[in-house]
Scaffold this motif. Structure first.
Motif, PDB file in Angstrom:
ATOM      1  N   ALA A  70     -30.615  -3.278   7.483  1.00  0.00           N
ATOM      2  CA  ALA A  70     -31.696  -3.118   8.119  1.00  0.00           C
ATOM      3  C   ALA A  70     -33.204  -2.454   7.043  1.00  0.00           C
ATOM      4  CB  ALA A  70     -32.026  -2.374   9.083  1.00  0.00           C
ATOM      5  N   GLU A  71     -33.287  -4.041   5.905  1.00  0.00           N
ATOM      6  CA  GLU A  71     -34.157  -3.302   4.724  1.00  0.00           C
ATOM      7  C   GLU A  71     -35.644  -2.893   5.488  1.00  0.00           C
ATOM      8  OE1 GLU A  71     -33.244  -6.636   2.375  1.00  0.00           O
ATOM      9  OE2 GLU A  71     -31.625  -5.473   1.843  1.00  0.00           O
ATOM     10  N   HIS A  92     -35.333 -11.615  15.122  1.00  0.00           N
ATOM     11  CA  HIS A  92     -36.454 -11.540  15.220  1.00  0.00           C
ATOM     12  C   HIS A  92     -37.153 -10.085  15.363  1.00  0.00           C
ATOM     13  CE1 HIS A  92     -36.703 -15.519  13.547  1.00  0.00           C
ATOM     14  NE2 HIS A  92     -36.213 -16.256  13.998  1.00  0.00           N
ATOM     15  N   LEU A  93     -35.584  -9.023  15.725  1.00  0.00           N
ATOM     16  CA  LEU A  93     -36.196  -8.255  16.680  1.00  0.00           C
ATOM     17  C   LEU A  93     -36.839  -7.490  16.157  1.00  0.00           C
ATOM     18  CD1 LEU A  93     -35.576  -7.214  19.596  1.00  0.00           C
ATOM     19  CD2 LEU A  93     -33.446  -5.477  19.372  1.00  0.00           C
ATOM     20  N   ALA A 124     -22.707  -2.705  16.690  1.00  0.00           N
ATOM     21  CA  ALA A 124     -22.545  -2.043  15.527  1.00  0.00           C
ATOM     22  C   ALA A 124     -24.163  -3.287  15.015  1.00  0.00           C
ATOM     23  CB  ALA A 124     -21.537  -2.988  14.910  1.00  0.00           C
ATOM     24  N   THR A 125     -23.925  -4.606  15.523  1.00  0.00           N
ATOM     25  CA  THR A 125     -25.240  -5.414  15.237  1.00  0.00           C
ATOM     26  C   THR A 125     -26.044  -4.788  14.841  1.00  0.00           C
ATOM     27  OG1 THR A 125     -25.106  -6.420  16.857  1.00  0.00           O
ATOM     28  CG2 THR A 125     -23.737  -7.481  15.723  1.00  0.00           C
ATOM     29  N   PRO A 178     -31.904  -8.340  10.570  1.00  0.00           N
ATOM     30  CA  PRO A 178     -33.259  -8.113   9.627  1.00  0.00           C
ATOM     31  C   PRO A 178     -34.534  -7.989   9.568  1.00  0.00           C
ATOM     32  CG  PRO A 178     -32.441 -10.594  10.144  1.00  0.00           C
ATOM     33  CD  PRO A 178     -31.708  -9.537  11.448  1.00  0.00           C
ATOM     34  N   TYR A 179     -35.037  -8.249  10.540  1.00  0.00           N
ATOM     35  CA  TYR A 179     -36.781  -7.808  11.212  1.00  0.00           C
ATOM     36  C   TYR A 179     -36.951  -6.412  11.830  1.00  0.00           C
ATOM     37  CZ  TYR A 179     -36.949 -12.068   9.192  1.00  0.00           C
ATOM     38  OH  TYR A 179     -36.789 -13.460   8.468  1.00  0.00           O
ATOM     39  N   LEU A 180     -35.592  -5.473  12.265  1.00  0.00           N
ATOM     40  CA  LEU A 180     -35.847  -4.623  12.680  1.00  0.00           C
ATOM     41  C   LEU A 180     -36.464  -3.557  11.923  1.00  0.00           C
ATOM     42  CD1 LEU A 180     -35.337  -2.973  15.342  1.00  0.00           C
ATOM     43  CD2 LEU A 180     -33.442  -2.070  14.893  1.00  0.00           C
TER      44      LEU A 180
END
Length: 176
Positions: A81-82, A38-39, A54-55, A60-62
Motif C-alpha cells: 500500500a505504497e 482501484h479503491l 489481508a488484501t 495498490p491505490y489505497l
C-alpha cells in the motif's frame, strides 16, 4: 451479502471509494476486497468490524484507511500500500491494528496510534512527511528525550495530539 452481490454481479472493480461508516460488522472477505483494485478510500468507522481482510494492505491505490471505532485485532500488512497517506486508527484498549510502519513512509496523517515503548519511536521518526499525528501512551514515554528527538525529525508536522493513559490501563501497541 449485498456488497458481495453488487461487486460480483455488476463489476464494481473500478470503485474508488467505499464508506461503510455505521454499518454494523460488515462482512469483508479477501476475495471481495481483492476485487476493488482501484479503491482509494476505505471507511469502516463505527462499524465494530472484528478483522480486516489481508488484501486491504495490498490495495495498490489505497490512500485513506479509516478504522476508528472498530474491534479489529489483526495485523494489517501494508507493504504494497505504497500510496497510503491517511490512517485513522482505533483508540480503545480492547482493539488493535498493527501496522507495518516501515513501509508507510508517505503517510501524512496517522491518527490514534498506541505507542508502548521507546523502540517504537524509531519507526515513527522515519515518517518525515507526517502533517497530523495523534499518539496514545504512557506519560513517561511522552516526557522522554527520545520522544523529543523523534518530534524534532518530523519537520512537516502541523498538528500533534498526545493522549496519556493511566498505568492501570494497558493498551496494546499498534506498531509492527
Amino acid at each position: 451479502m449485498l456488497l458481495k452481490k453488487i461487486i460480483s454481479n455488476r463489476g464494481f472493480g473500478l470503485l474508488n471509494s467505499l464508506d461503510l461508516e455505521g454499518v454494523y460488522k460488515p462482512k469483508l472477505s479477501d476475495d471481495l476486497v481483492g476485487k476493488l483494485l482501484h479503491l482509494k478510500y476505505l471507511g469502516l468507522r463505527s462499524t465494530f468490524i472484528d478483522s480486516l481482510p489481508a488484501t486491504v494492505g495490498s490495495l495498490p491505490y489505497l490512500e485513506t484507511l479509516d478504522v476508528k471505532h472498530t474491534n479489529i485485532k489483526n495485523d494489517v500488512h501494508t507493504v504494497k500500500a505504497e500510496k497510503l497517506r491517511h490512517v485513522y486508527l482505533c483508540v480503545n484498549s480492547s482493539s488493535k491494528v498493527i501496522l507495518d510502519l516501515s513501509s508507510l513512509t508517505n503517510l501524512h496523517t496517522l491518527w490514534g496510534l498506541n505507542v508502548g515503548s521507546l523502540s517504537e519511536l524509531t519507526l515513527l521518526e522515519k515518517l518525515t512527511r507526517l502533517t497530523m499525528l495523534k499518539l496514545t501512551g504512557d506519560i513517561k514515554l511522552f516526557r522522554s528525550k527520545k520522544m523529543a528527538e523523534c518530534f524534532a525529525k518530523l519537520t512537516n508536522l502541523q498538528s500533534l495530539k498526545l493522549r496519556s493513559i493511566p498505568k492501570s490501563i494497558k493498551y496494546d501497541s499498534c506498531i509492527l
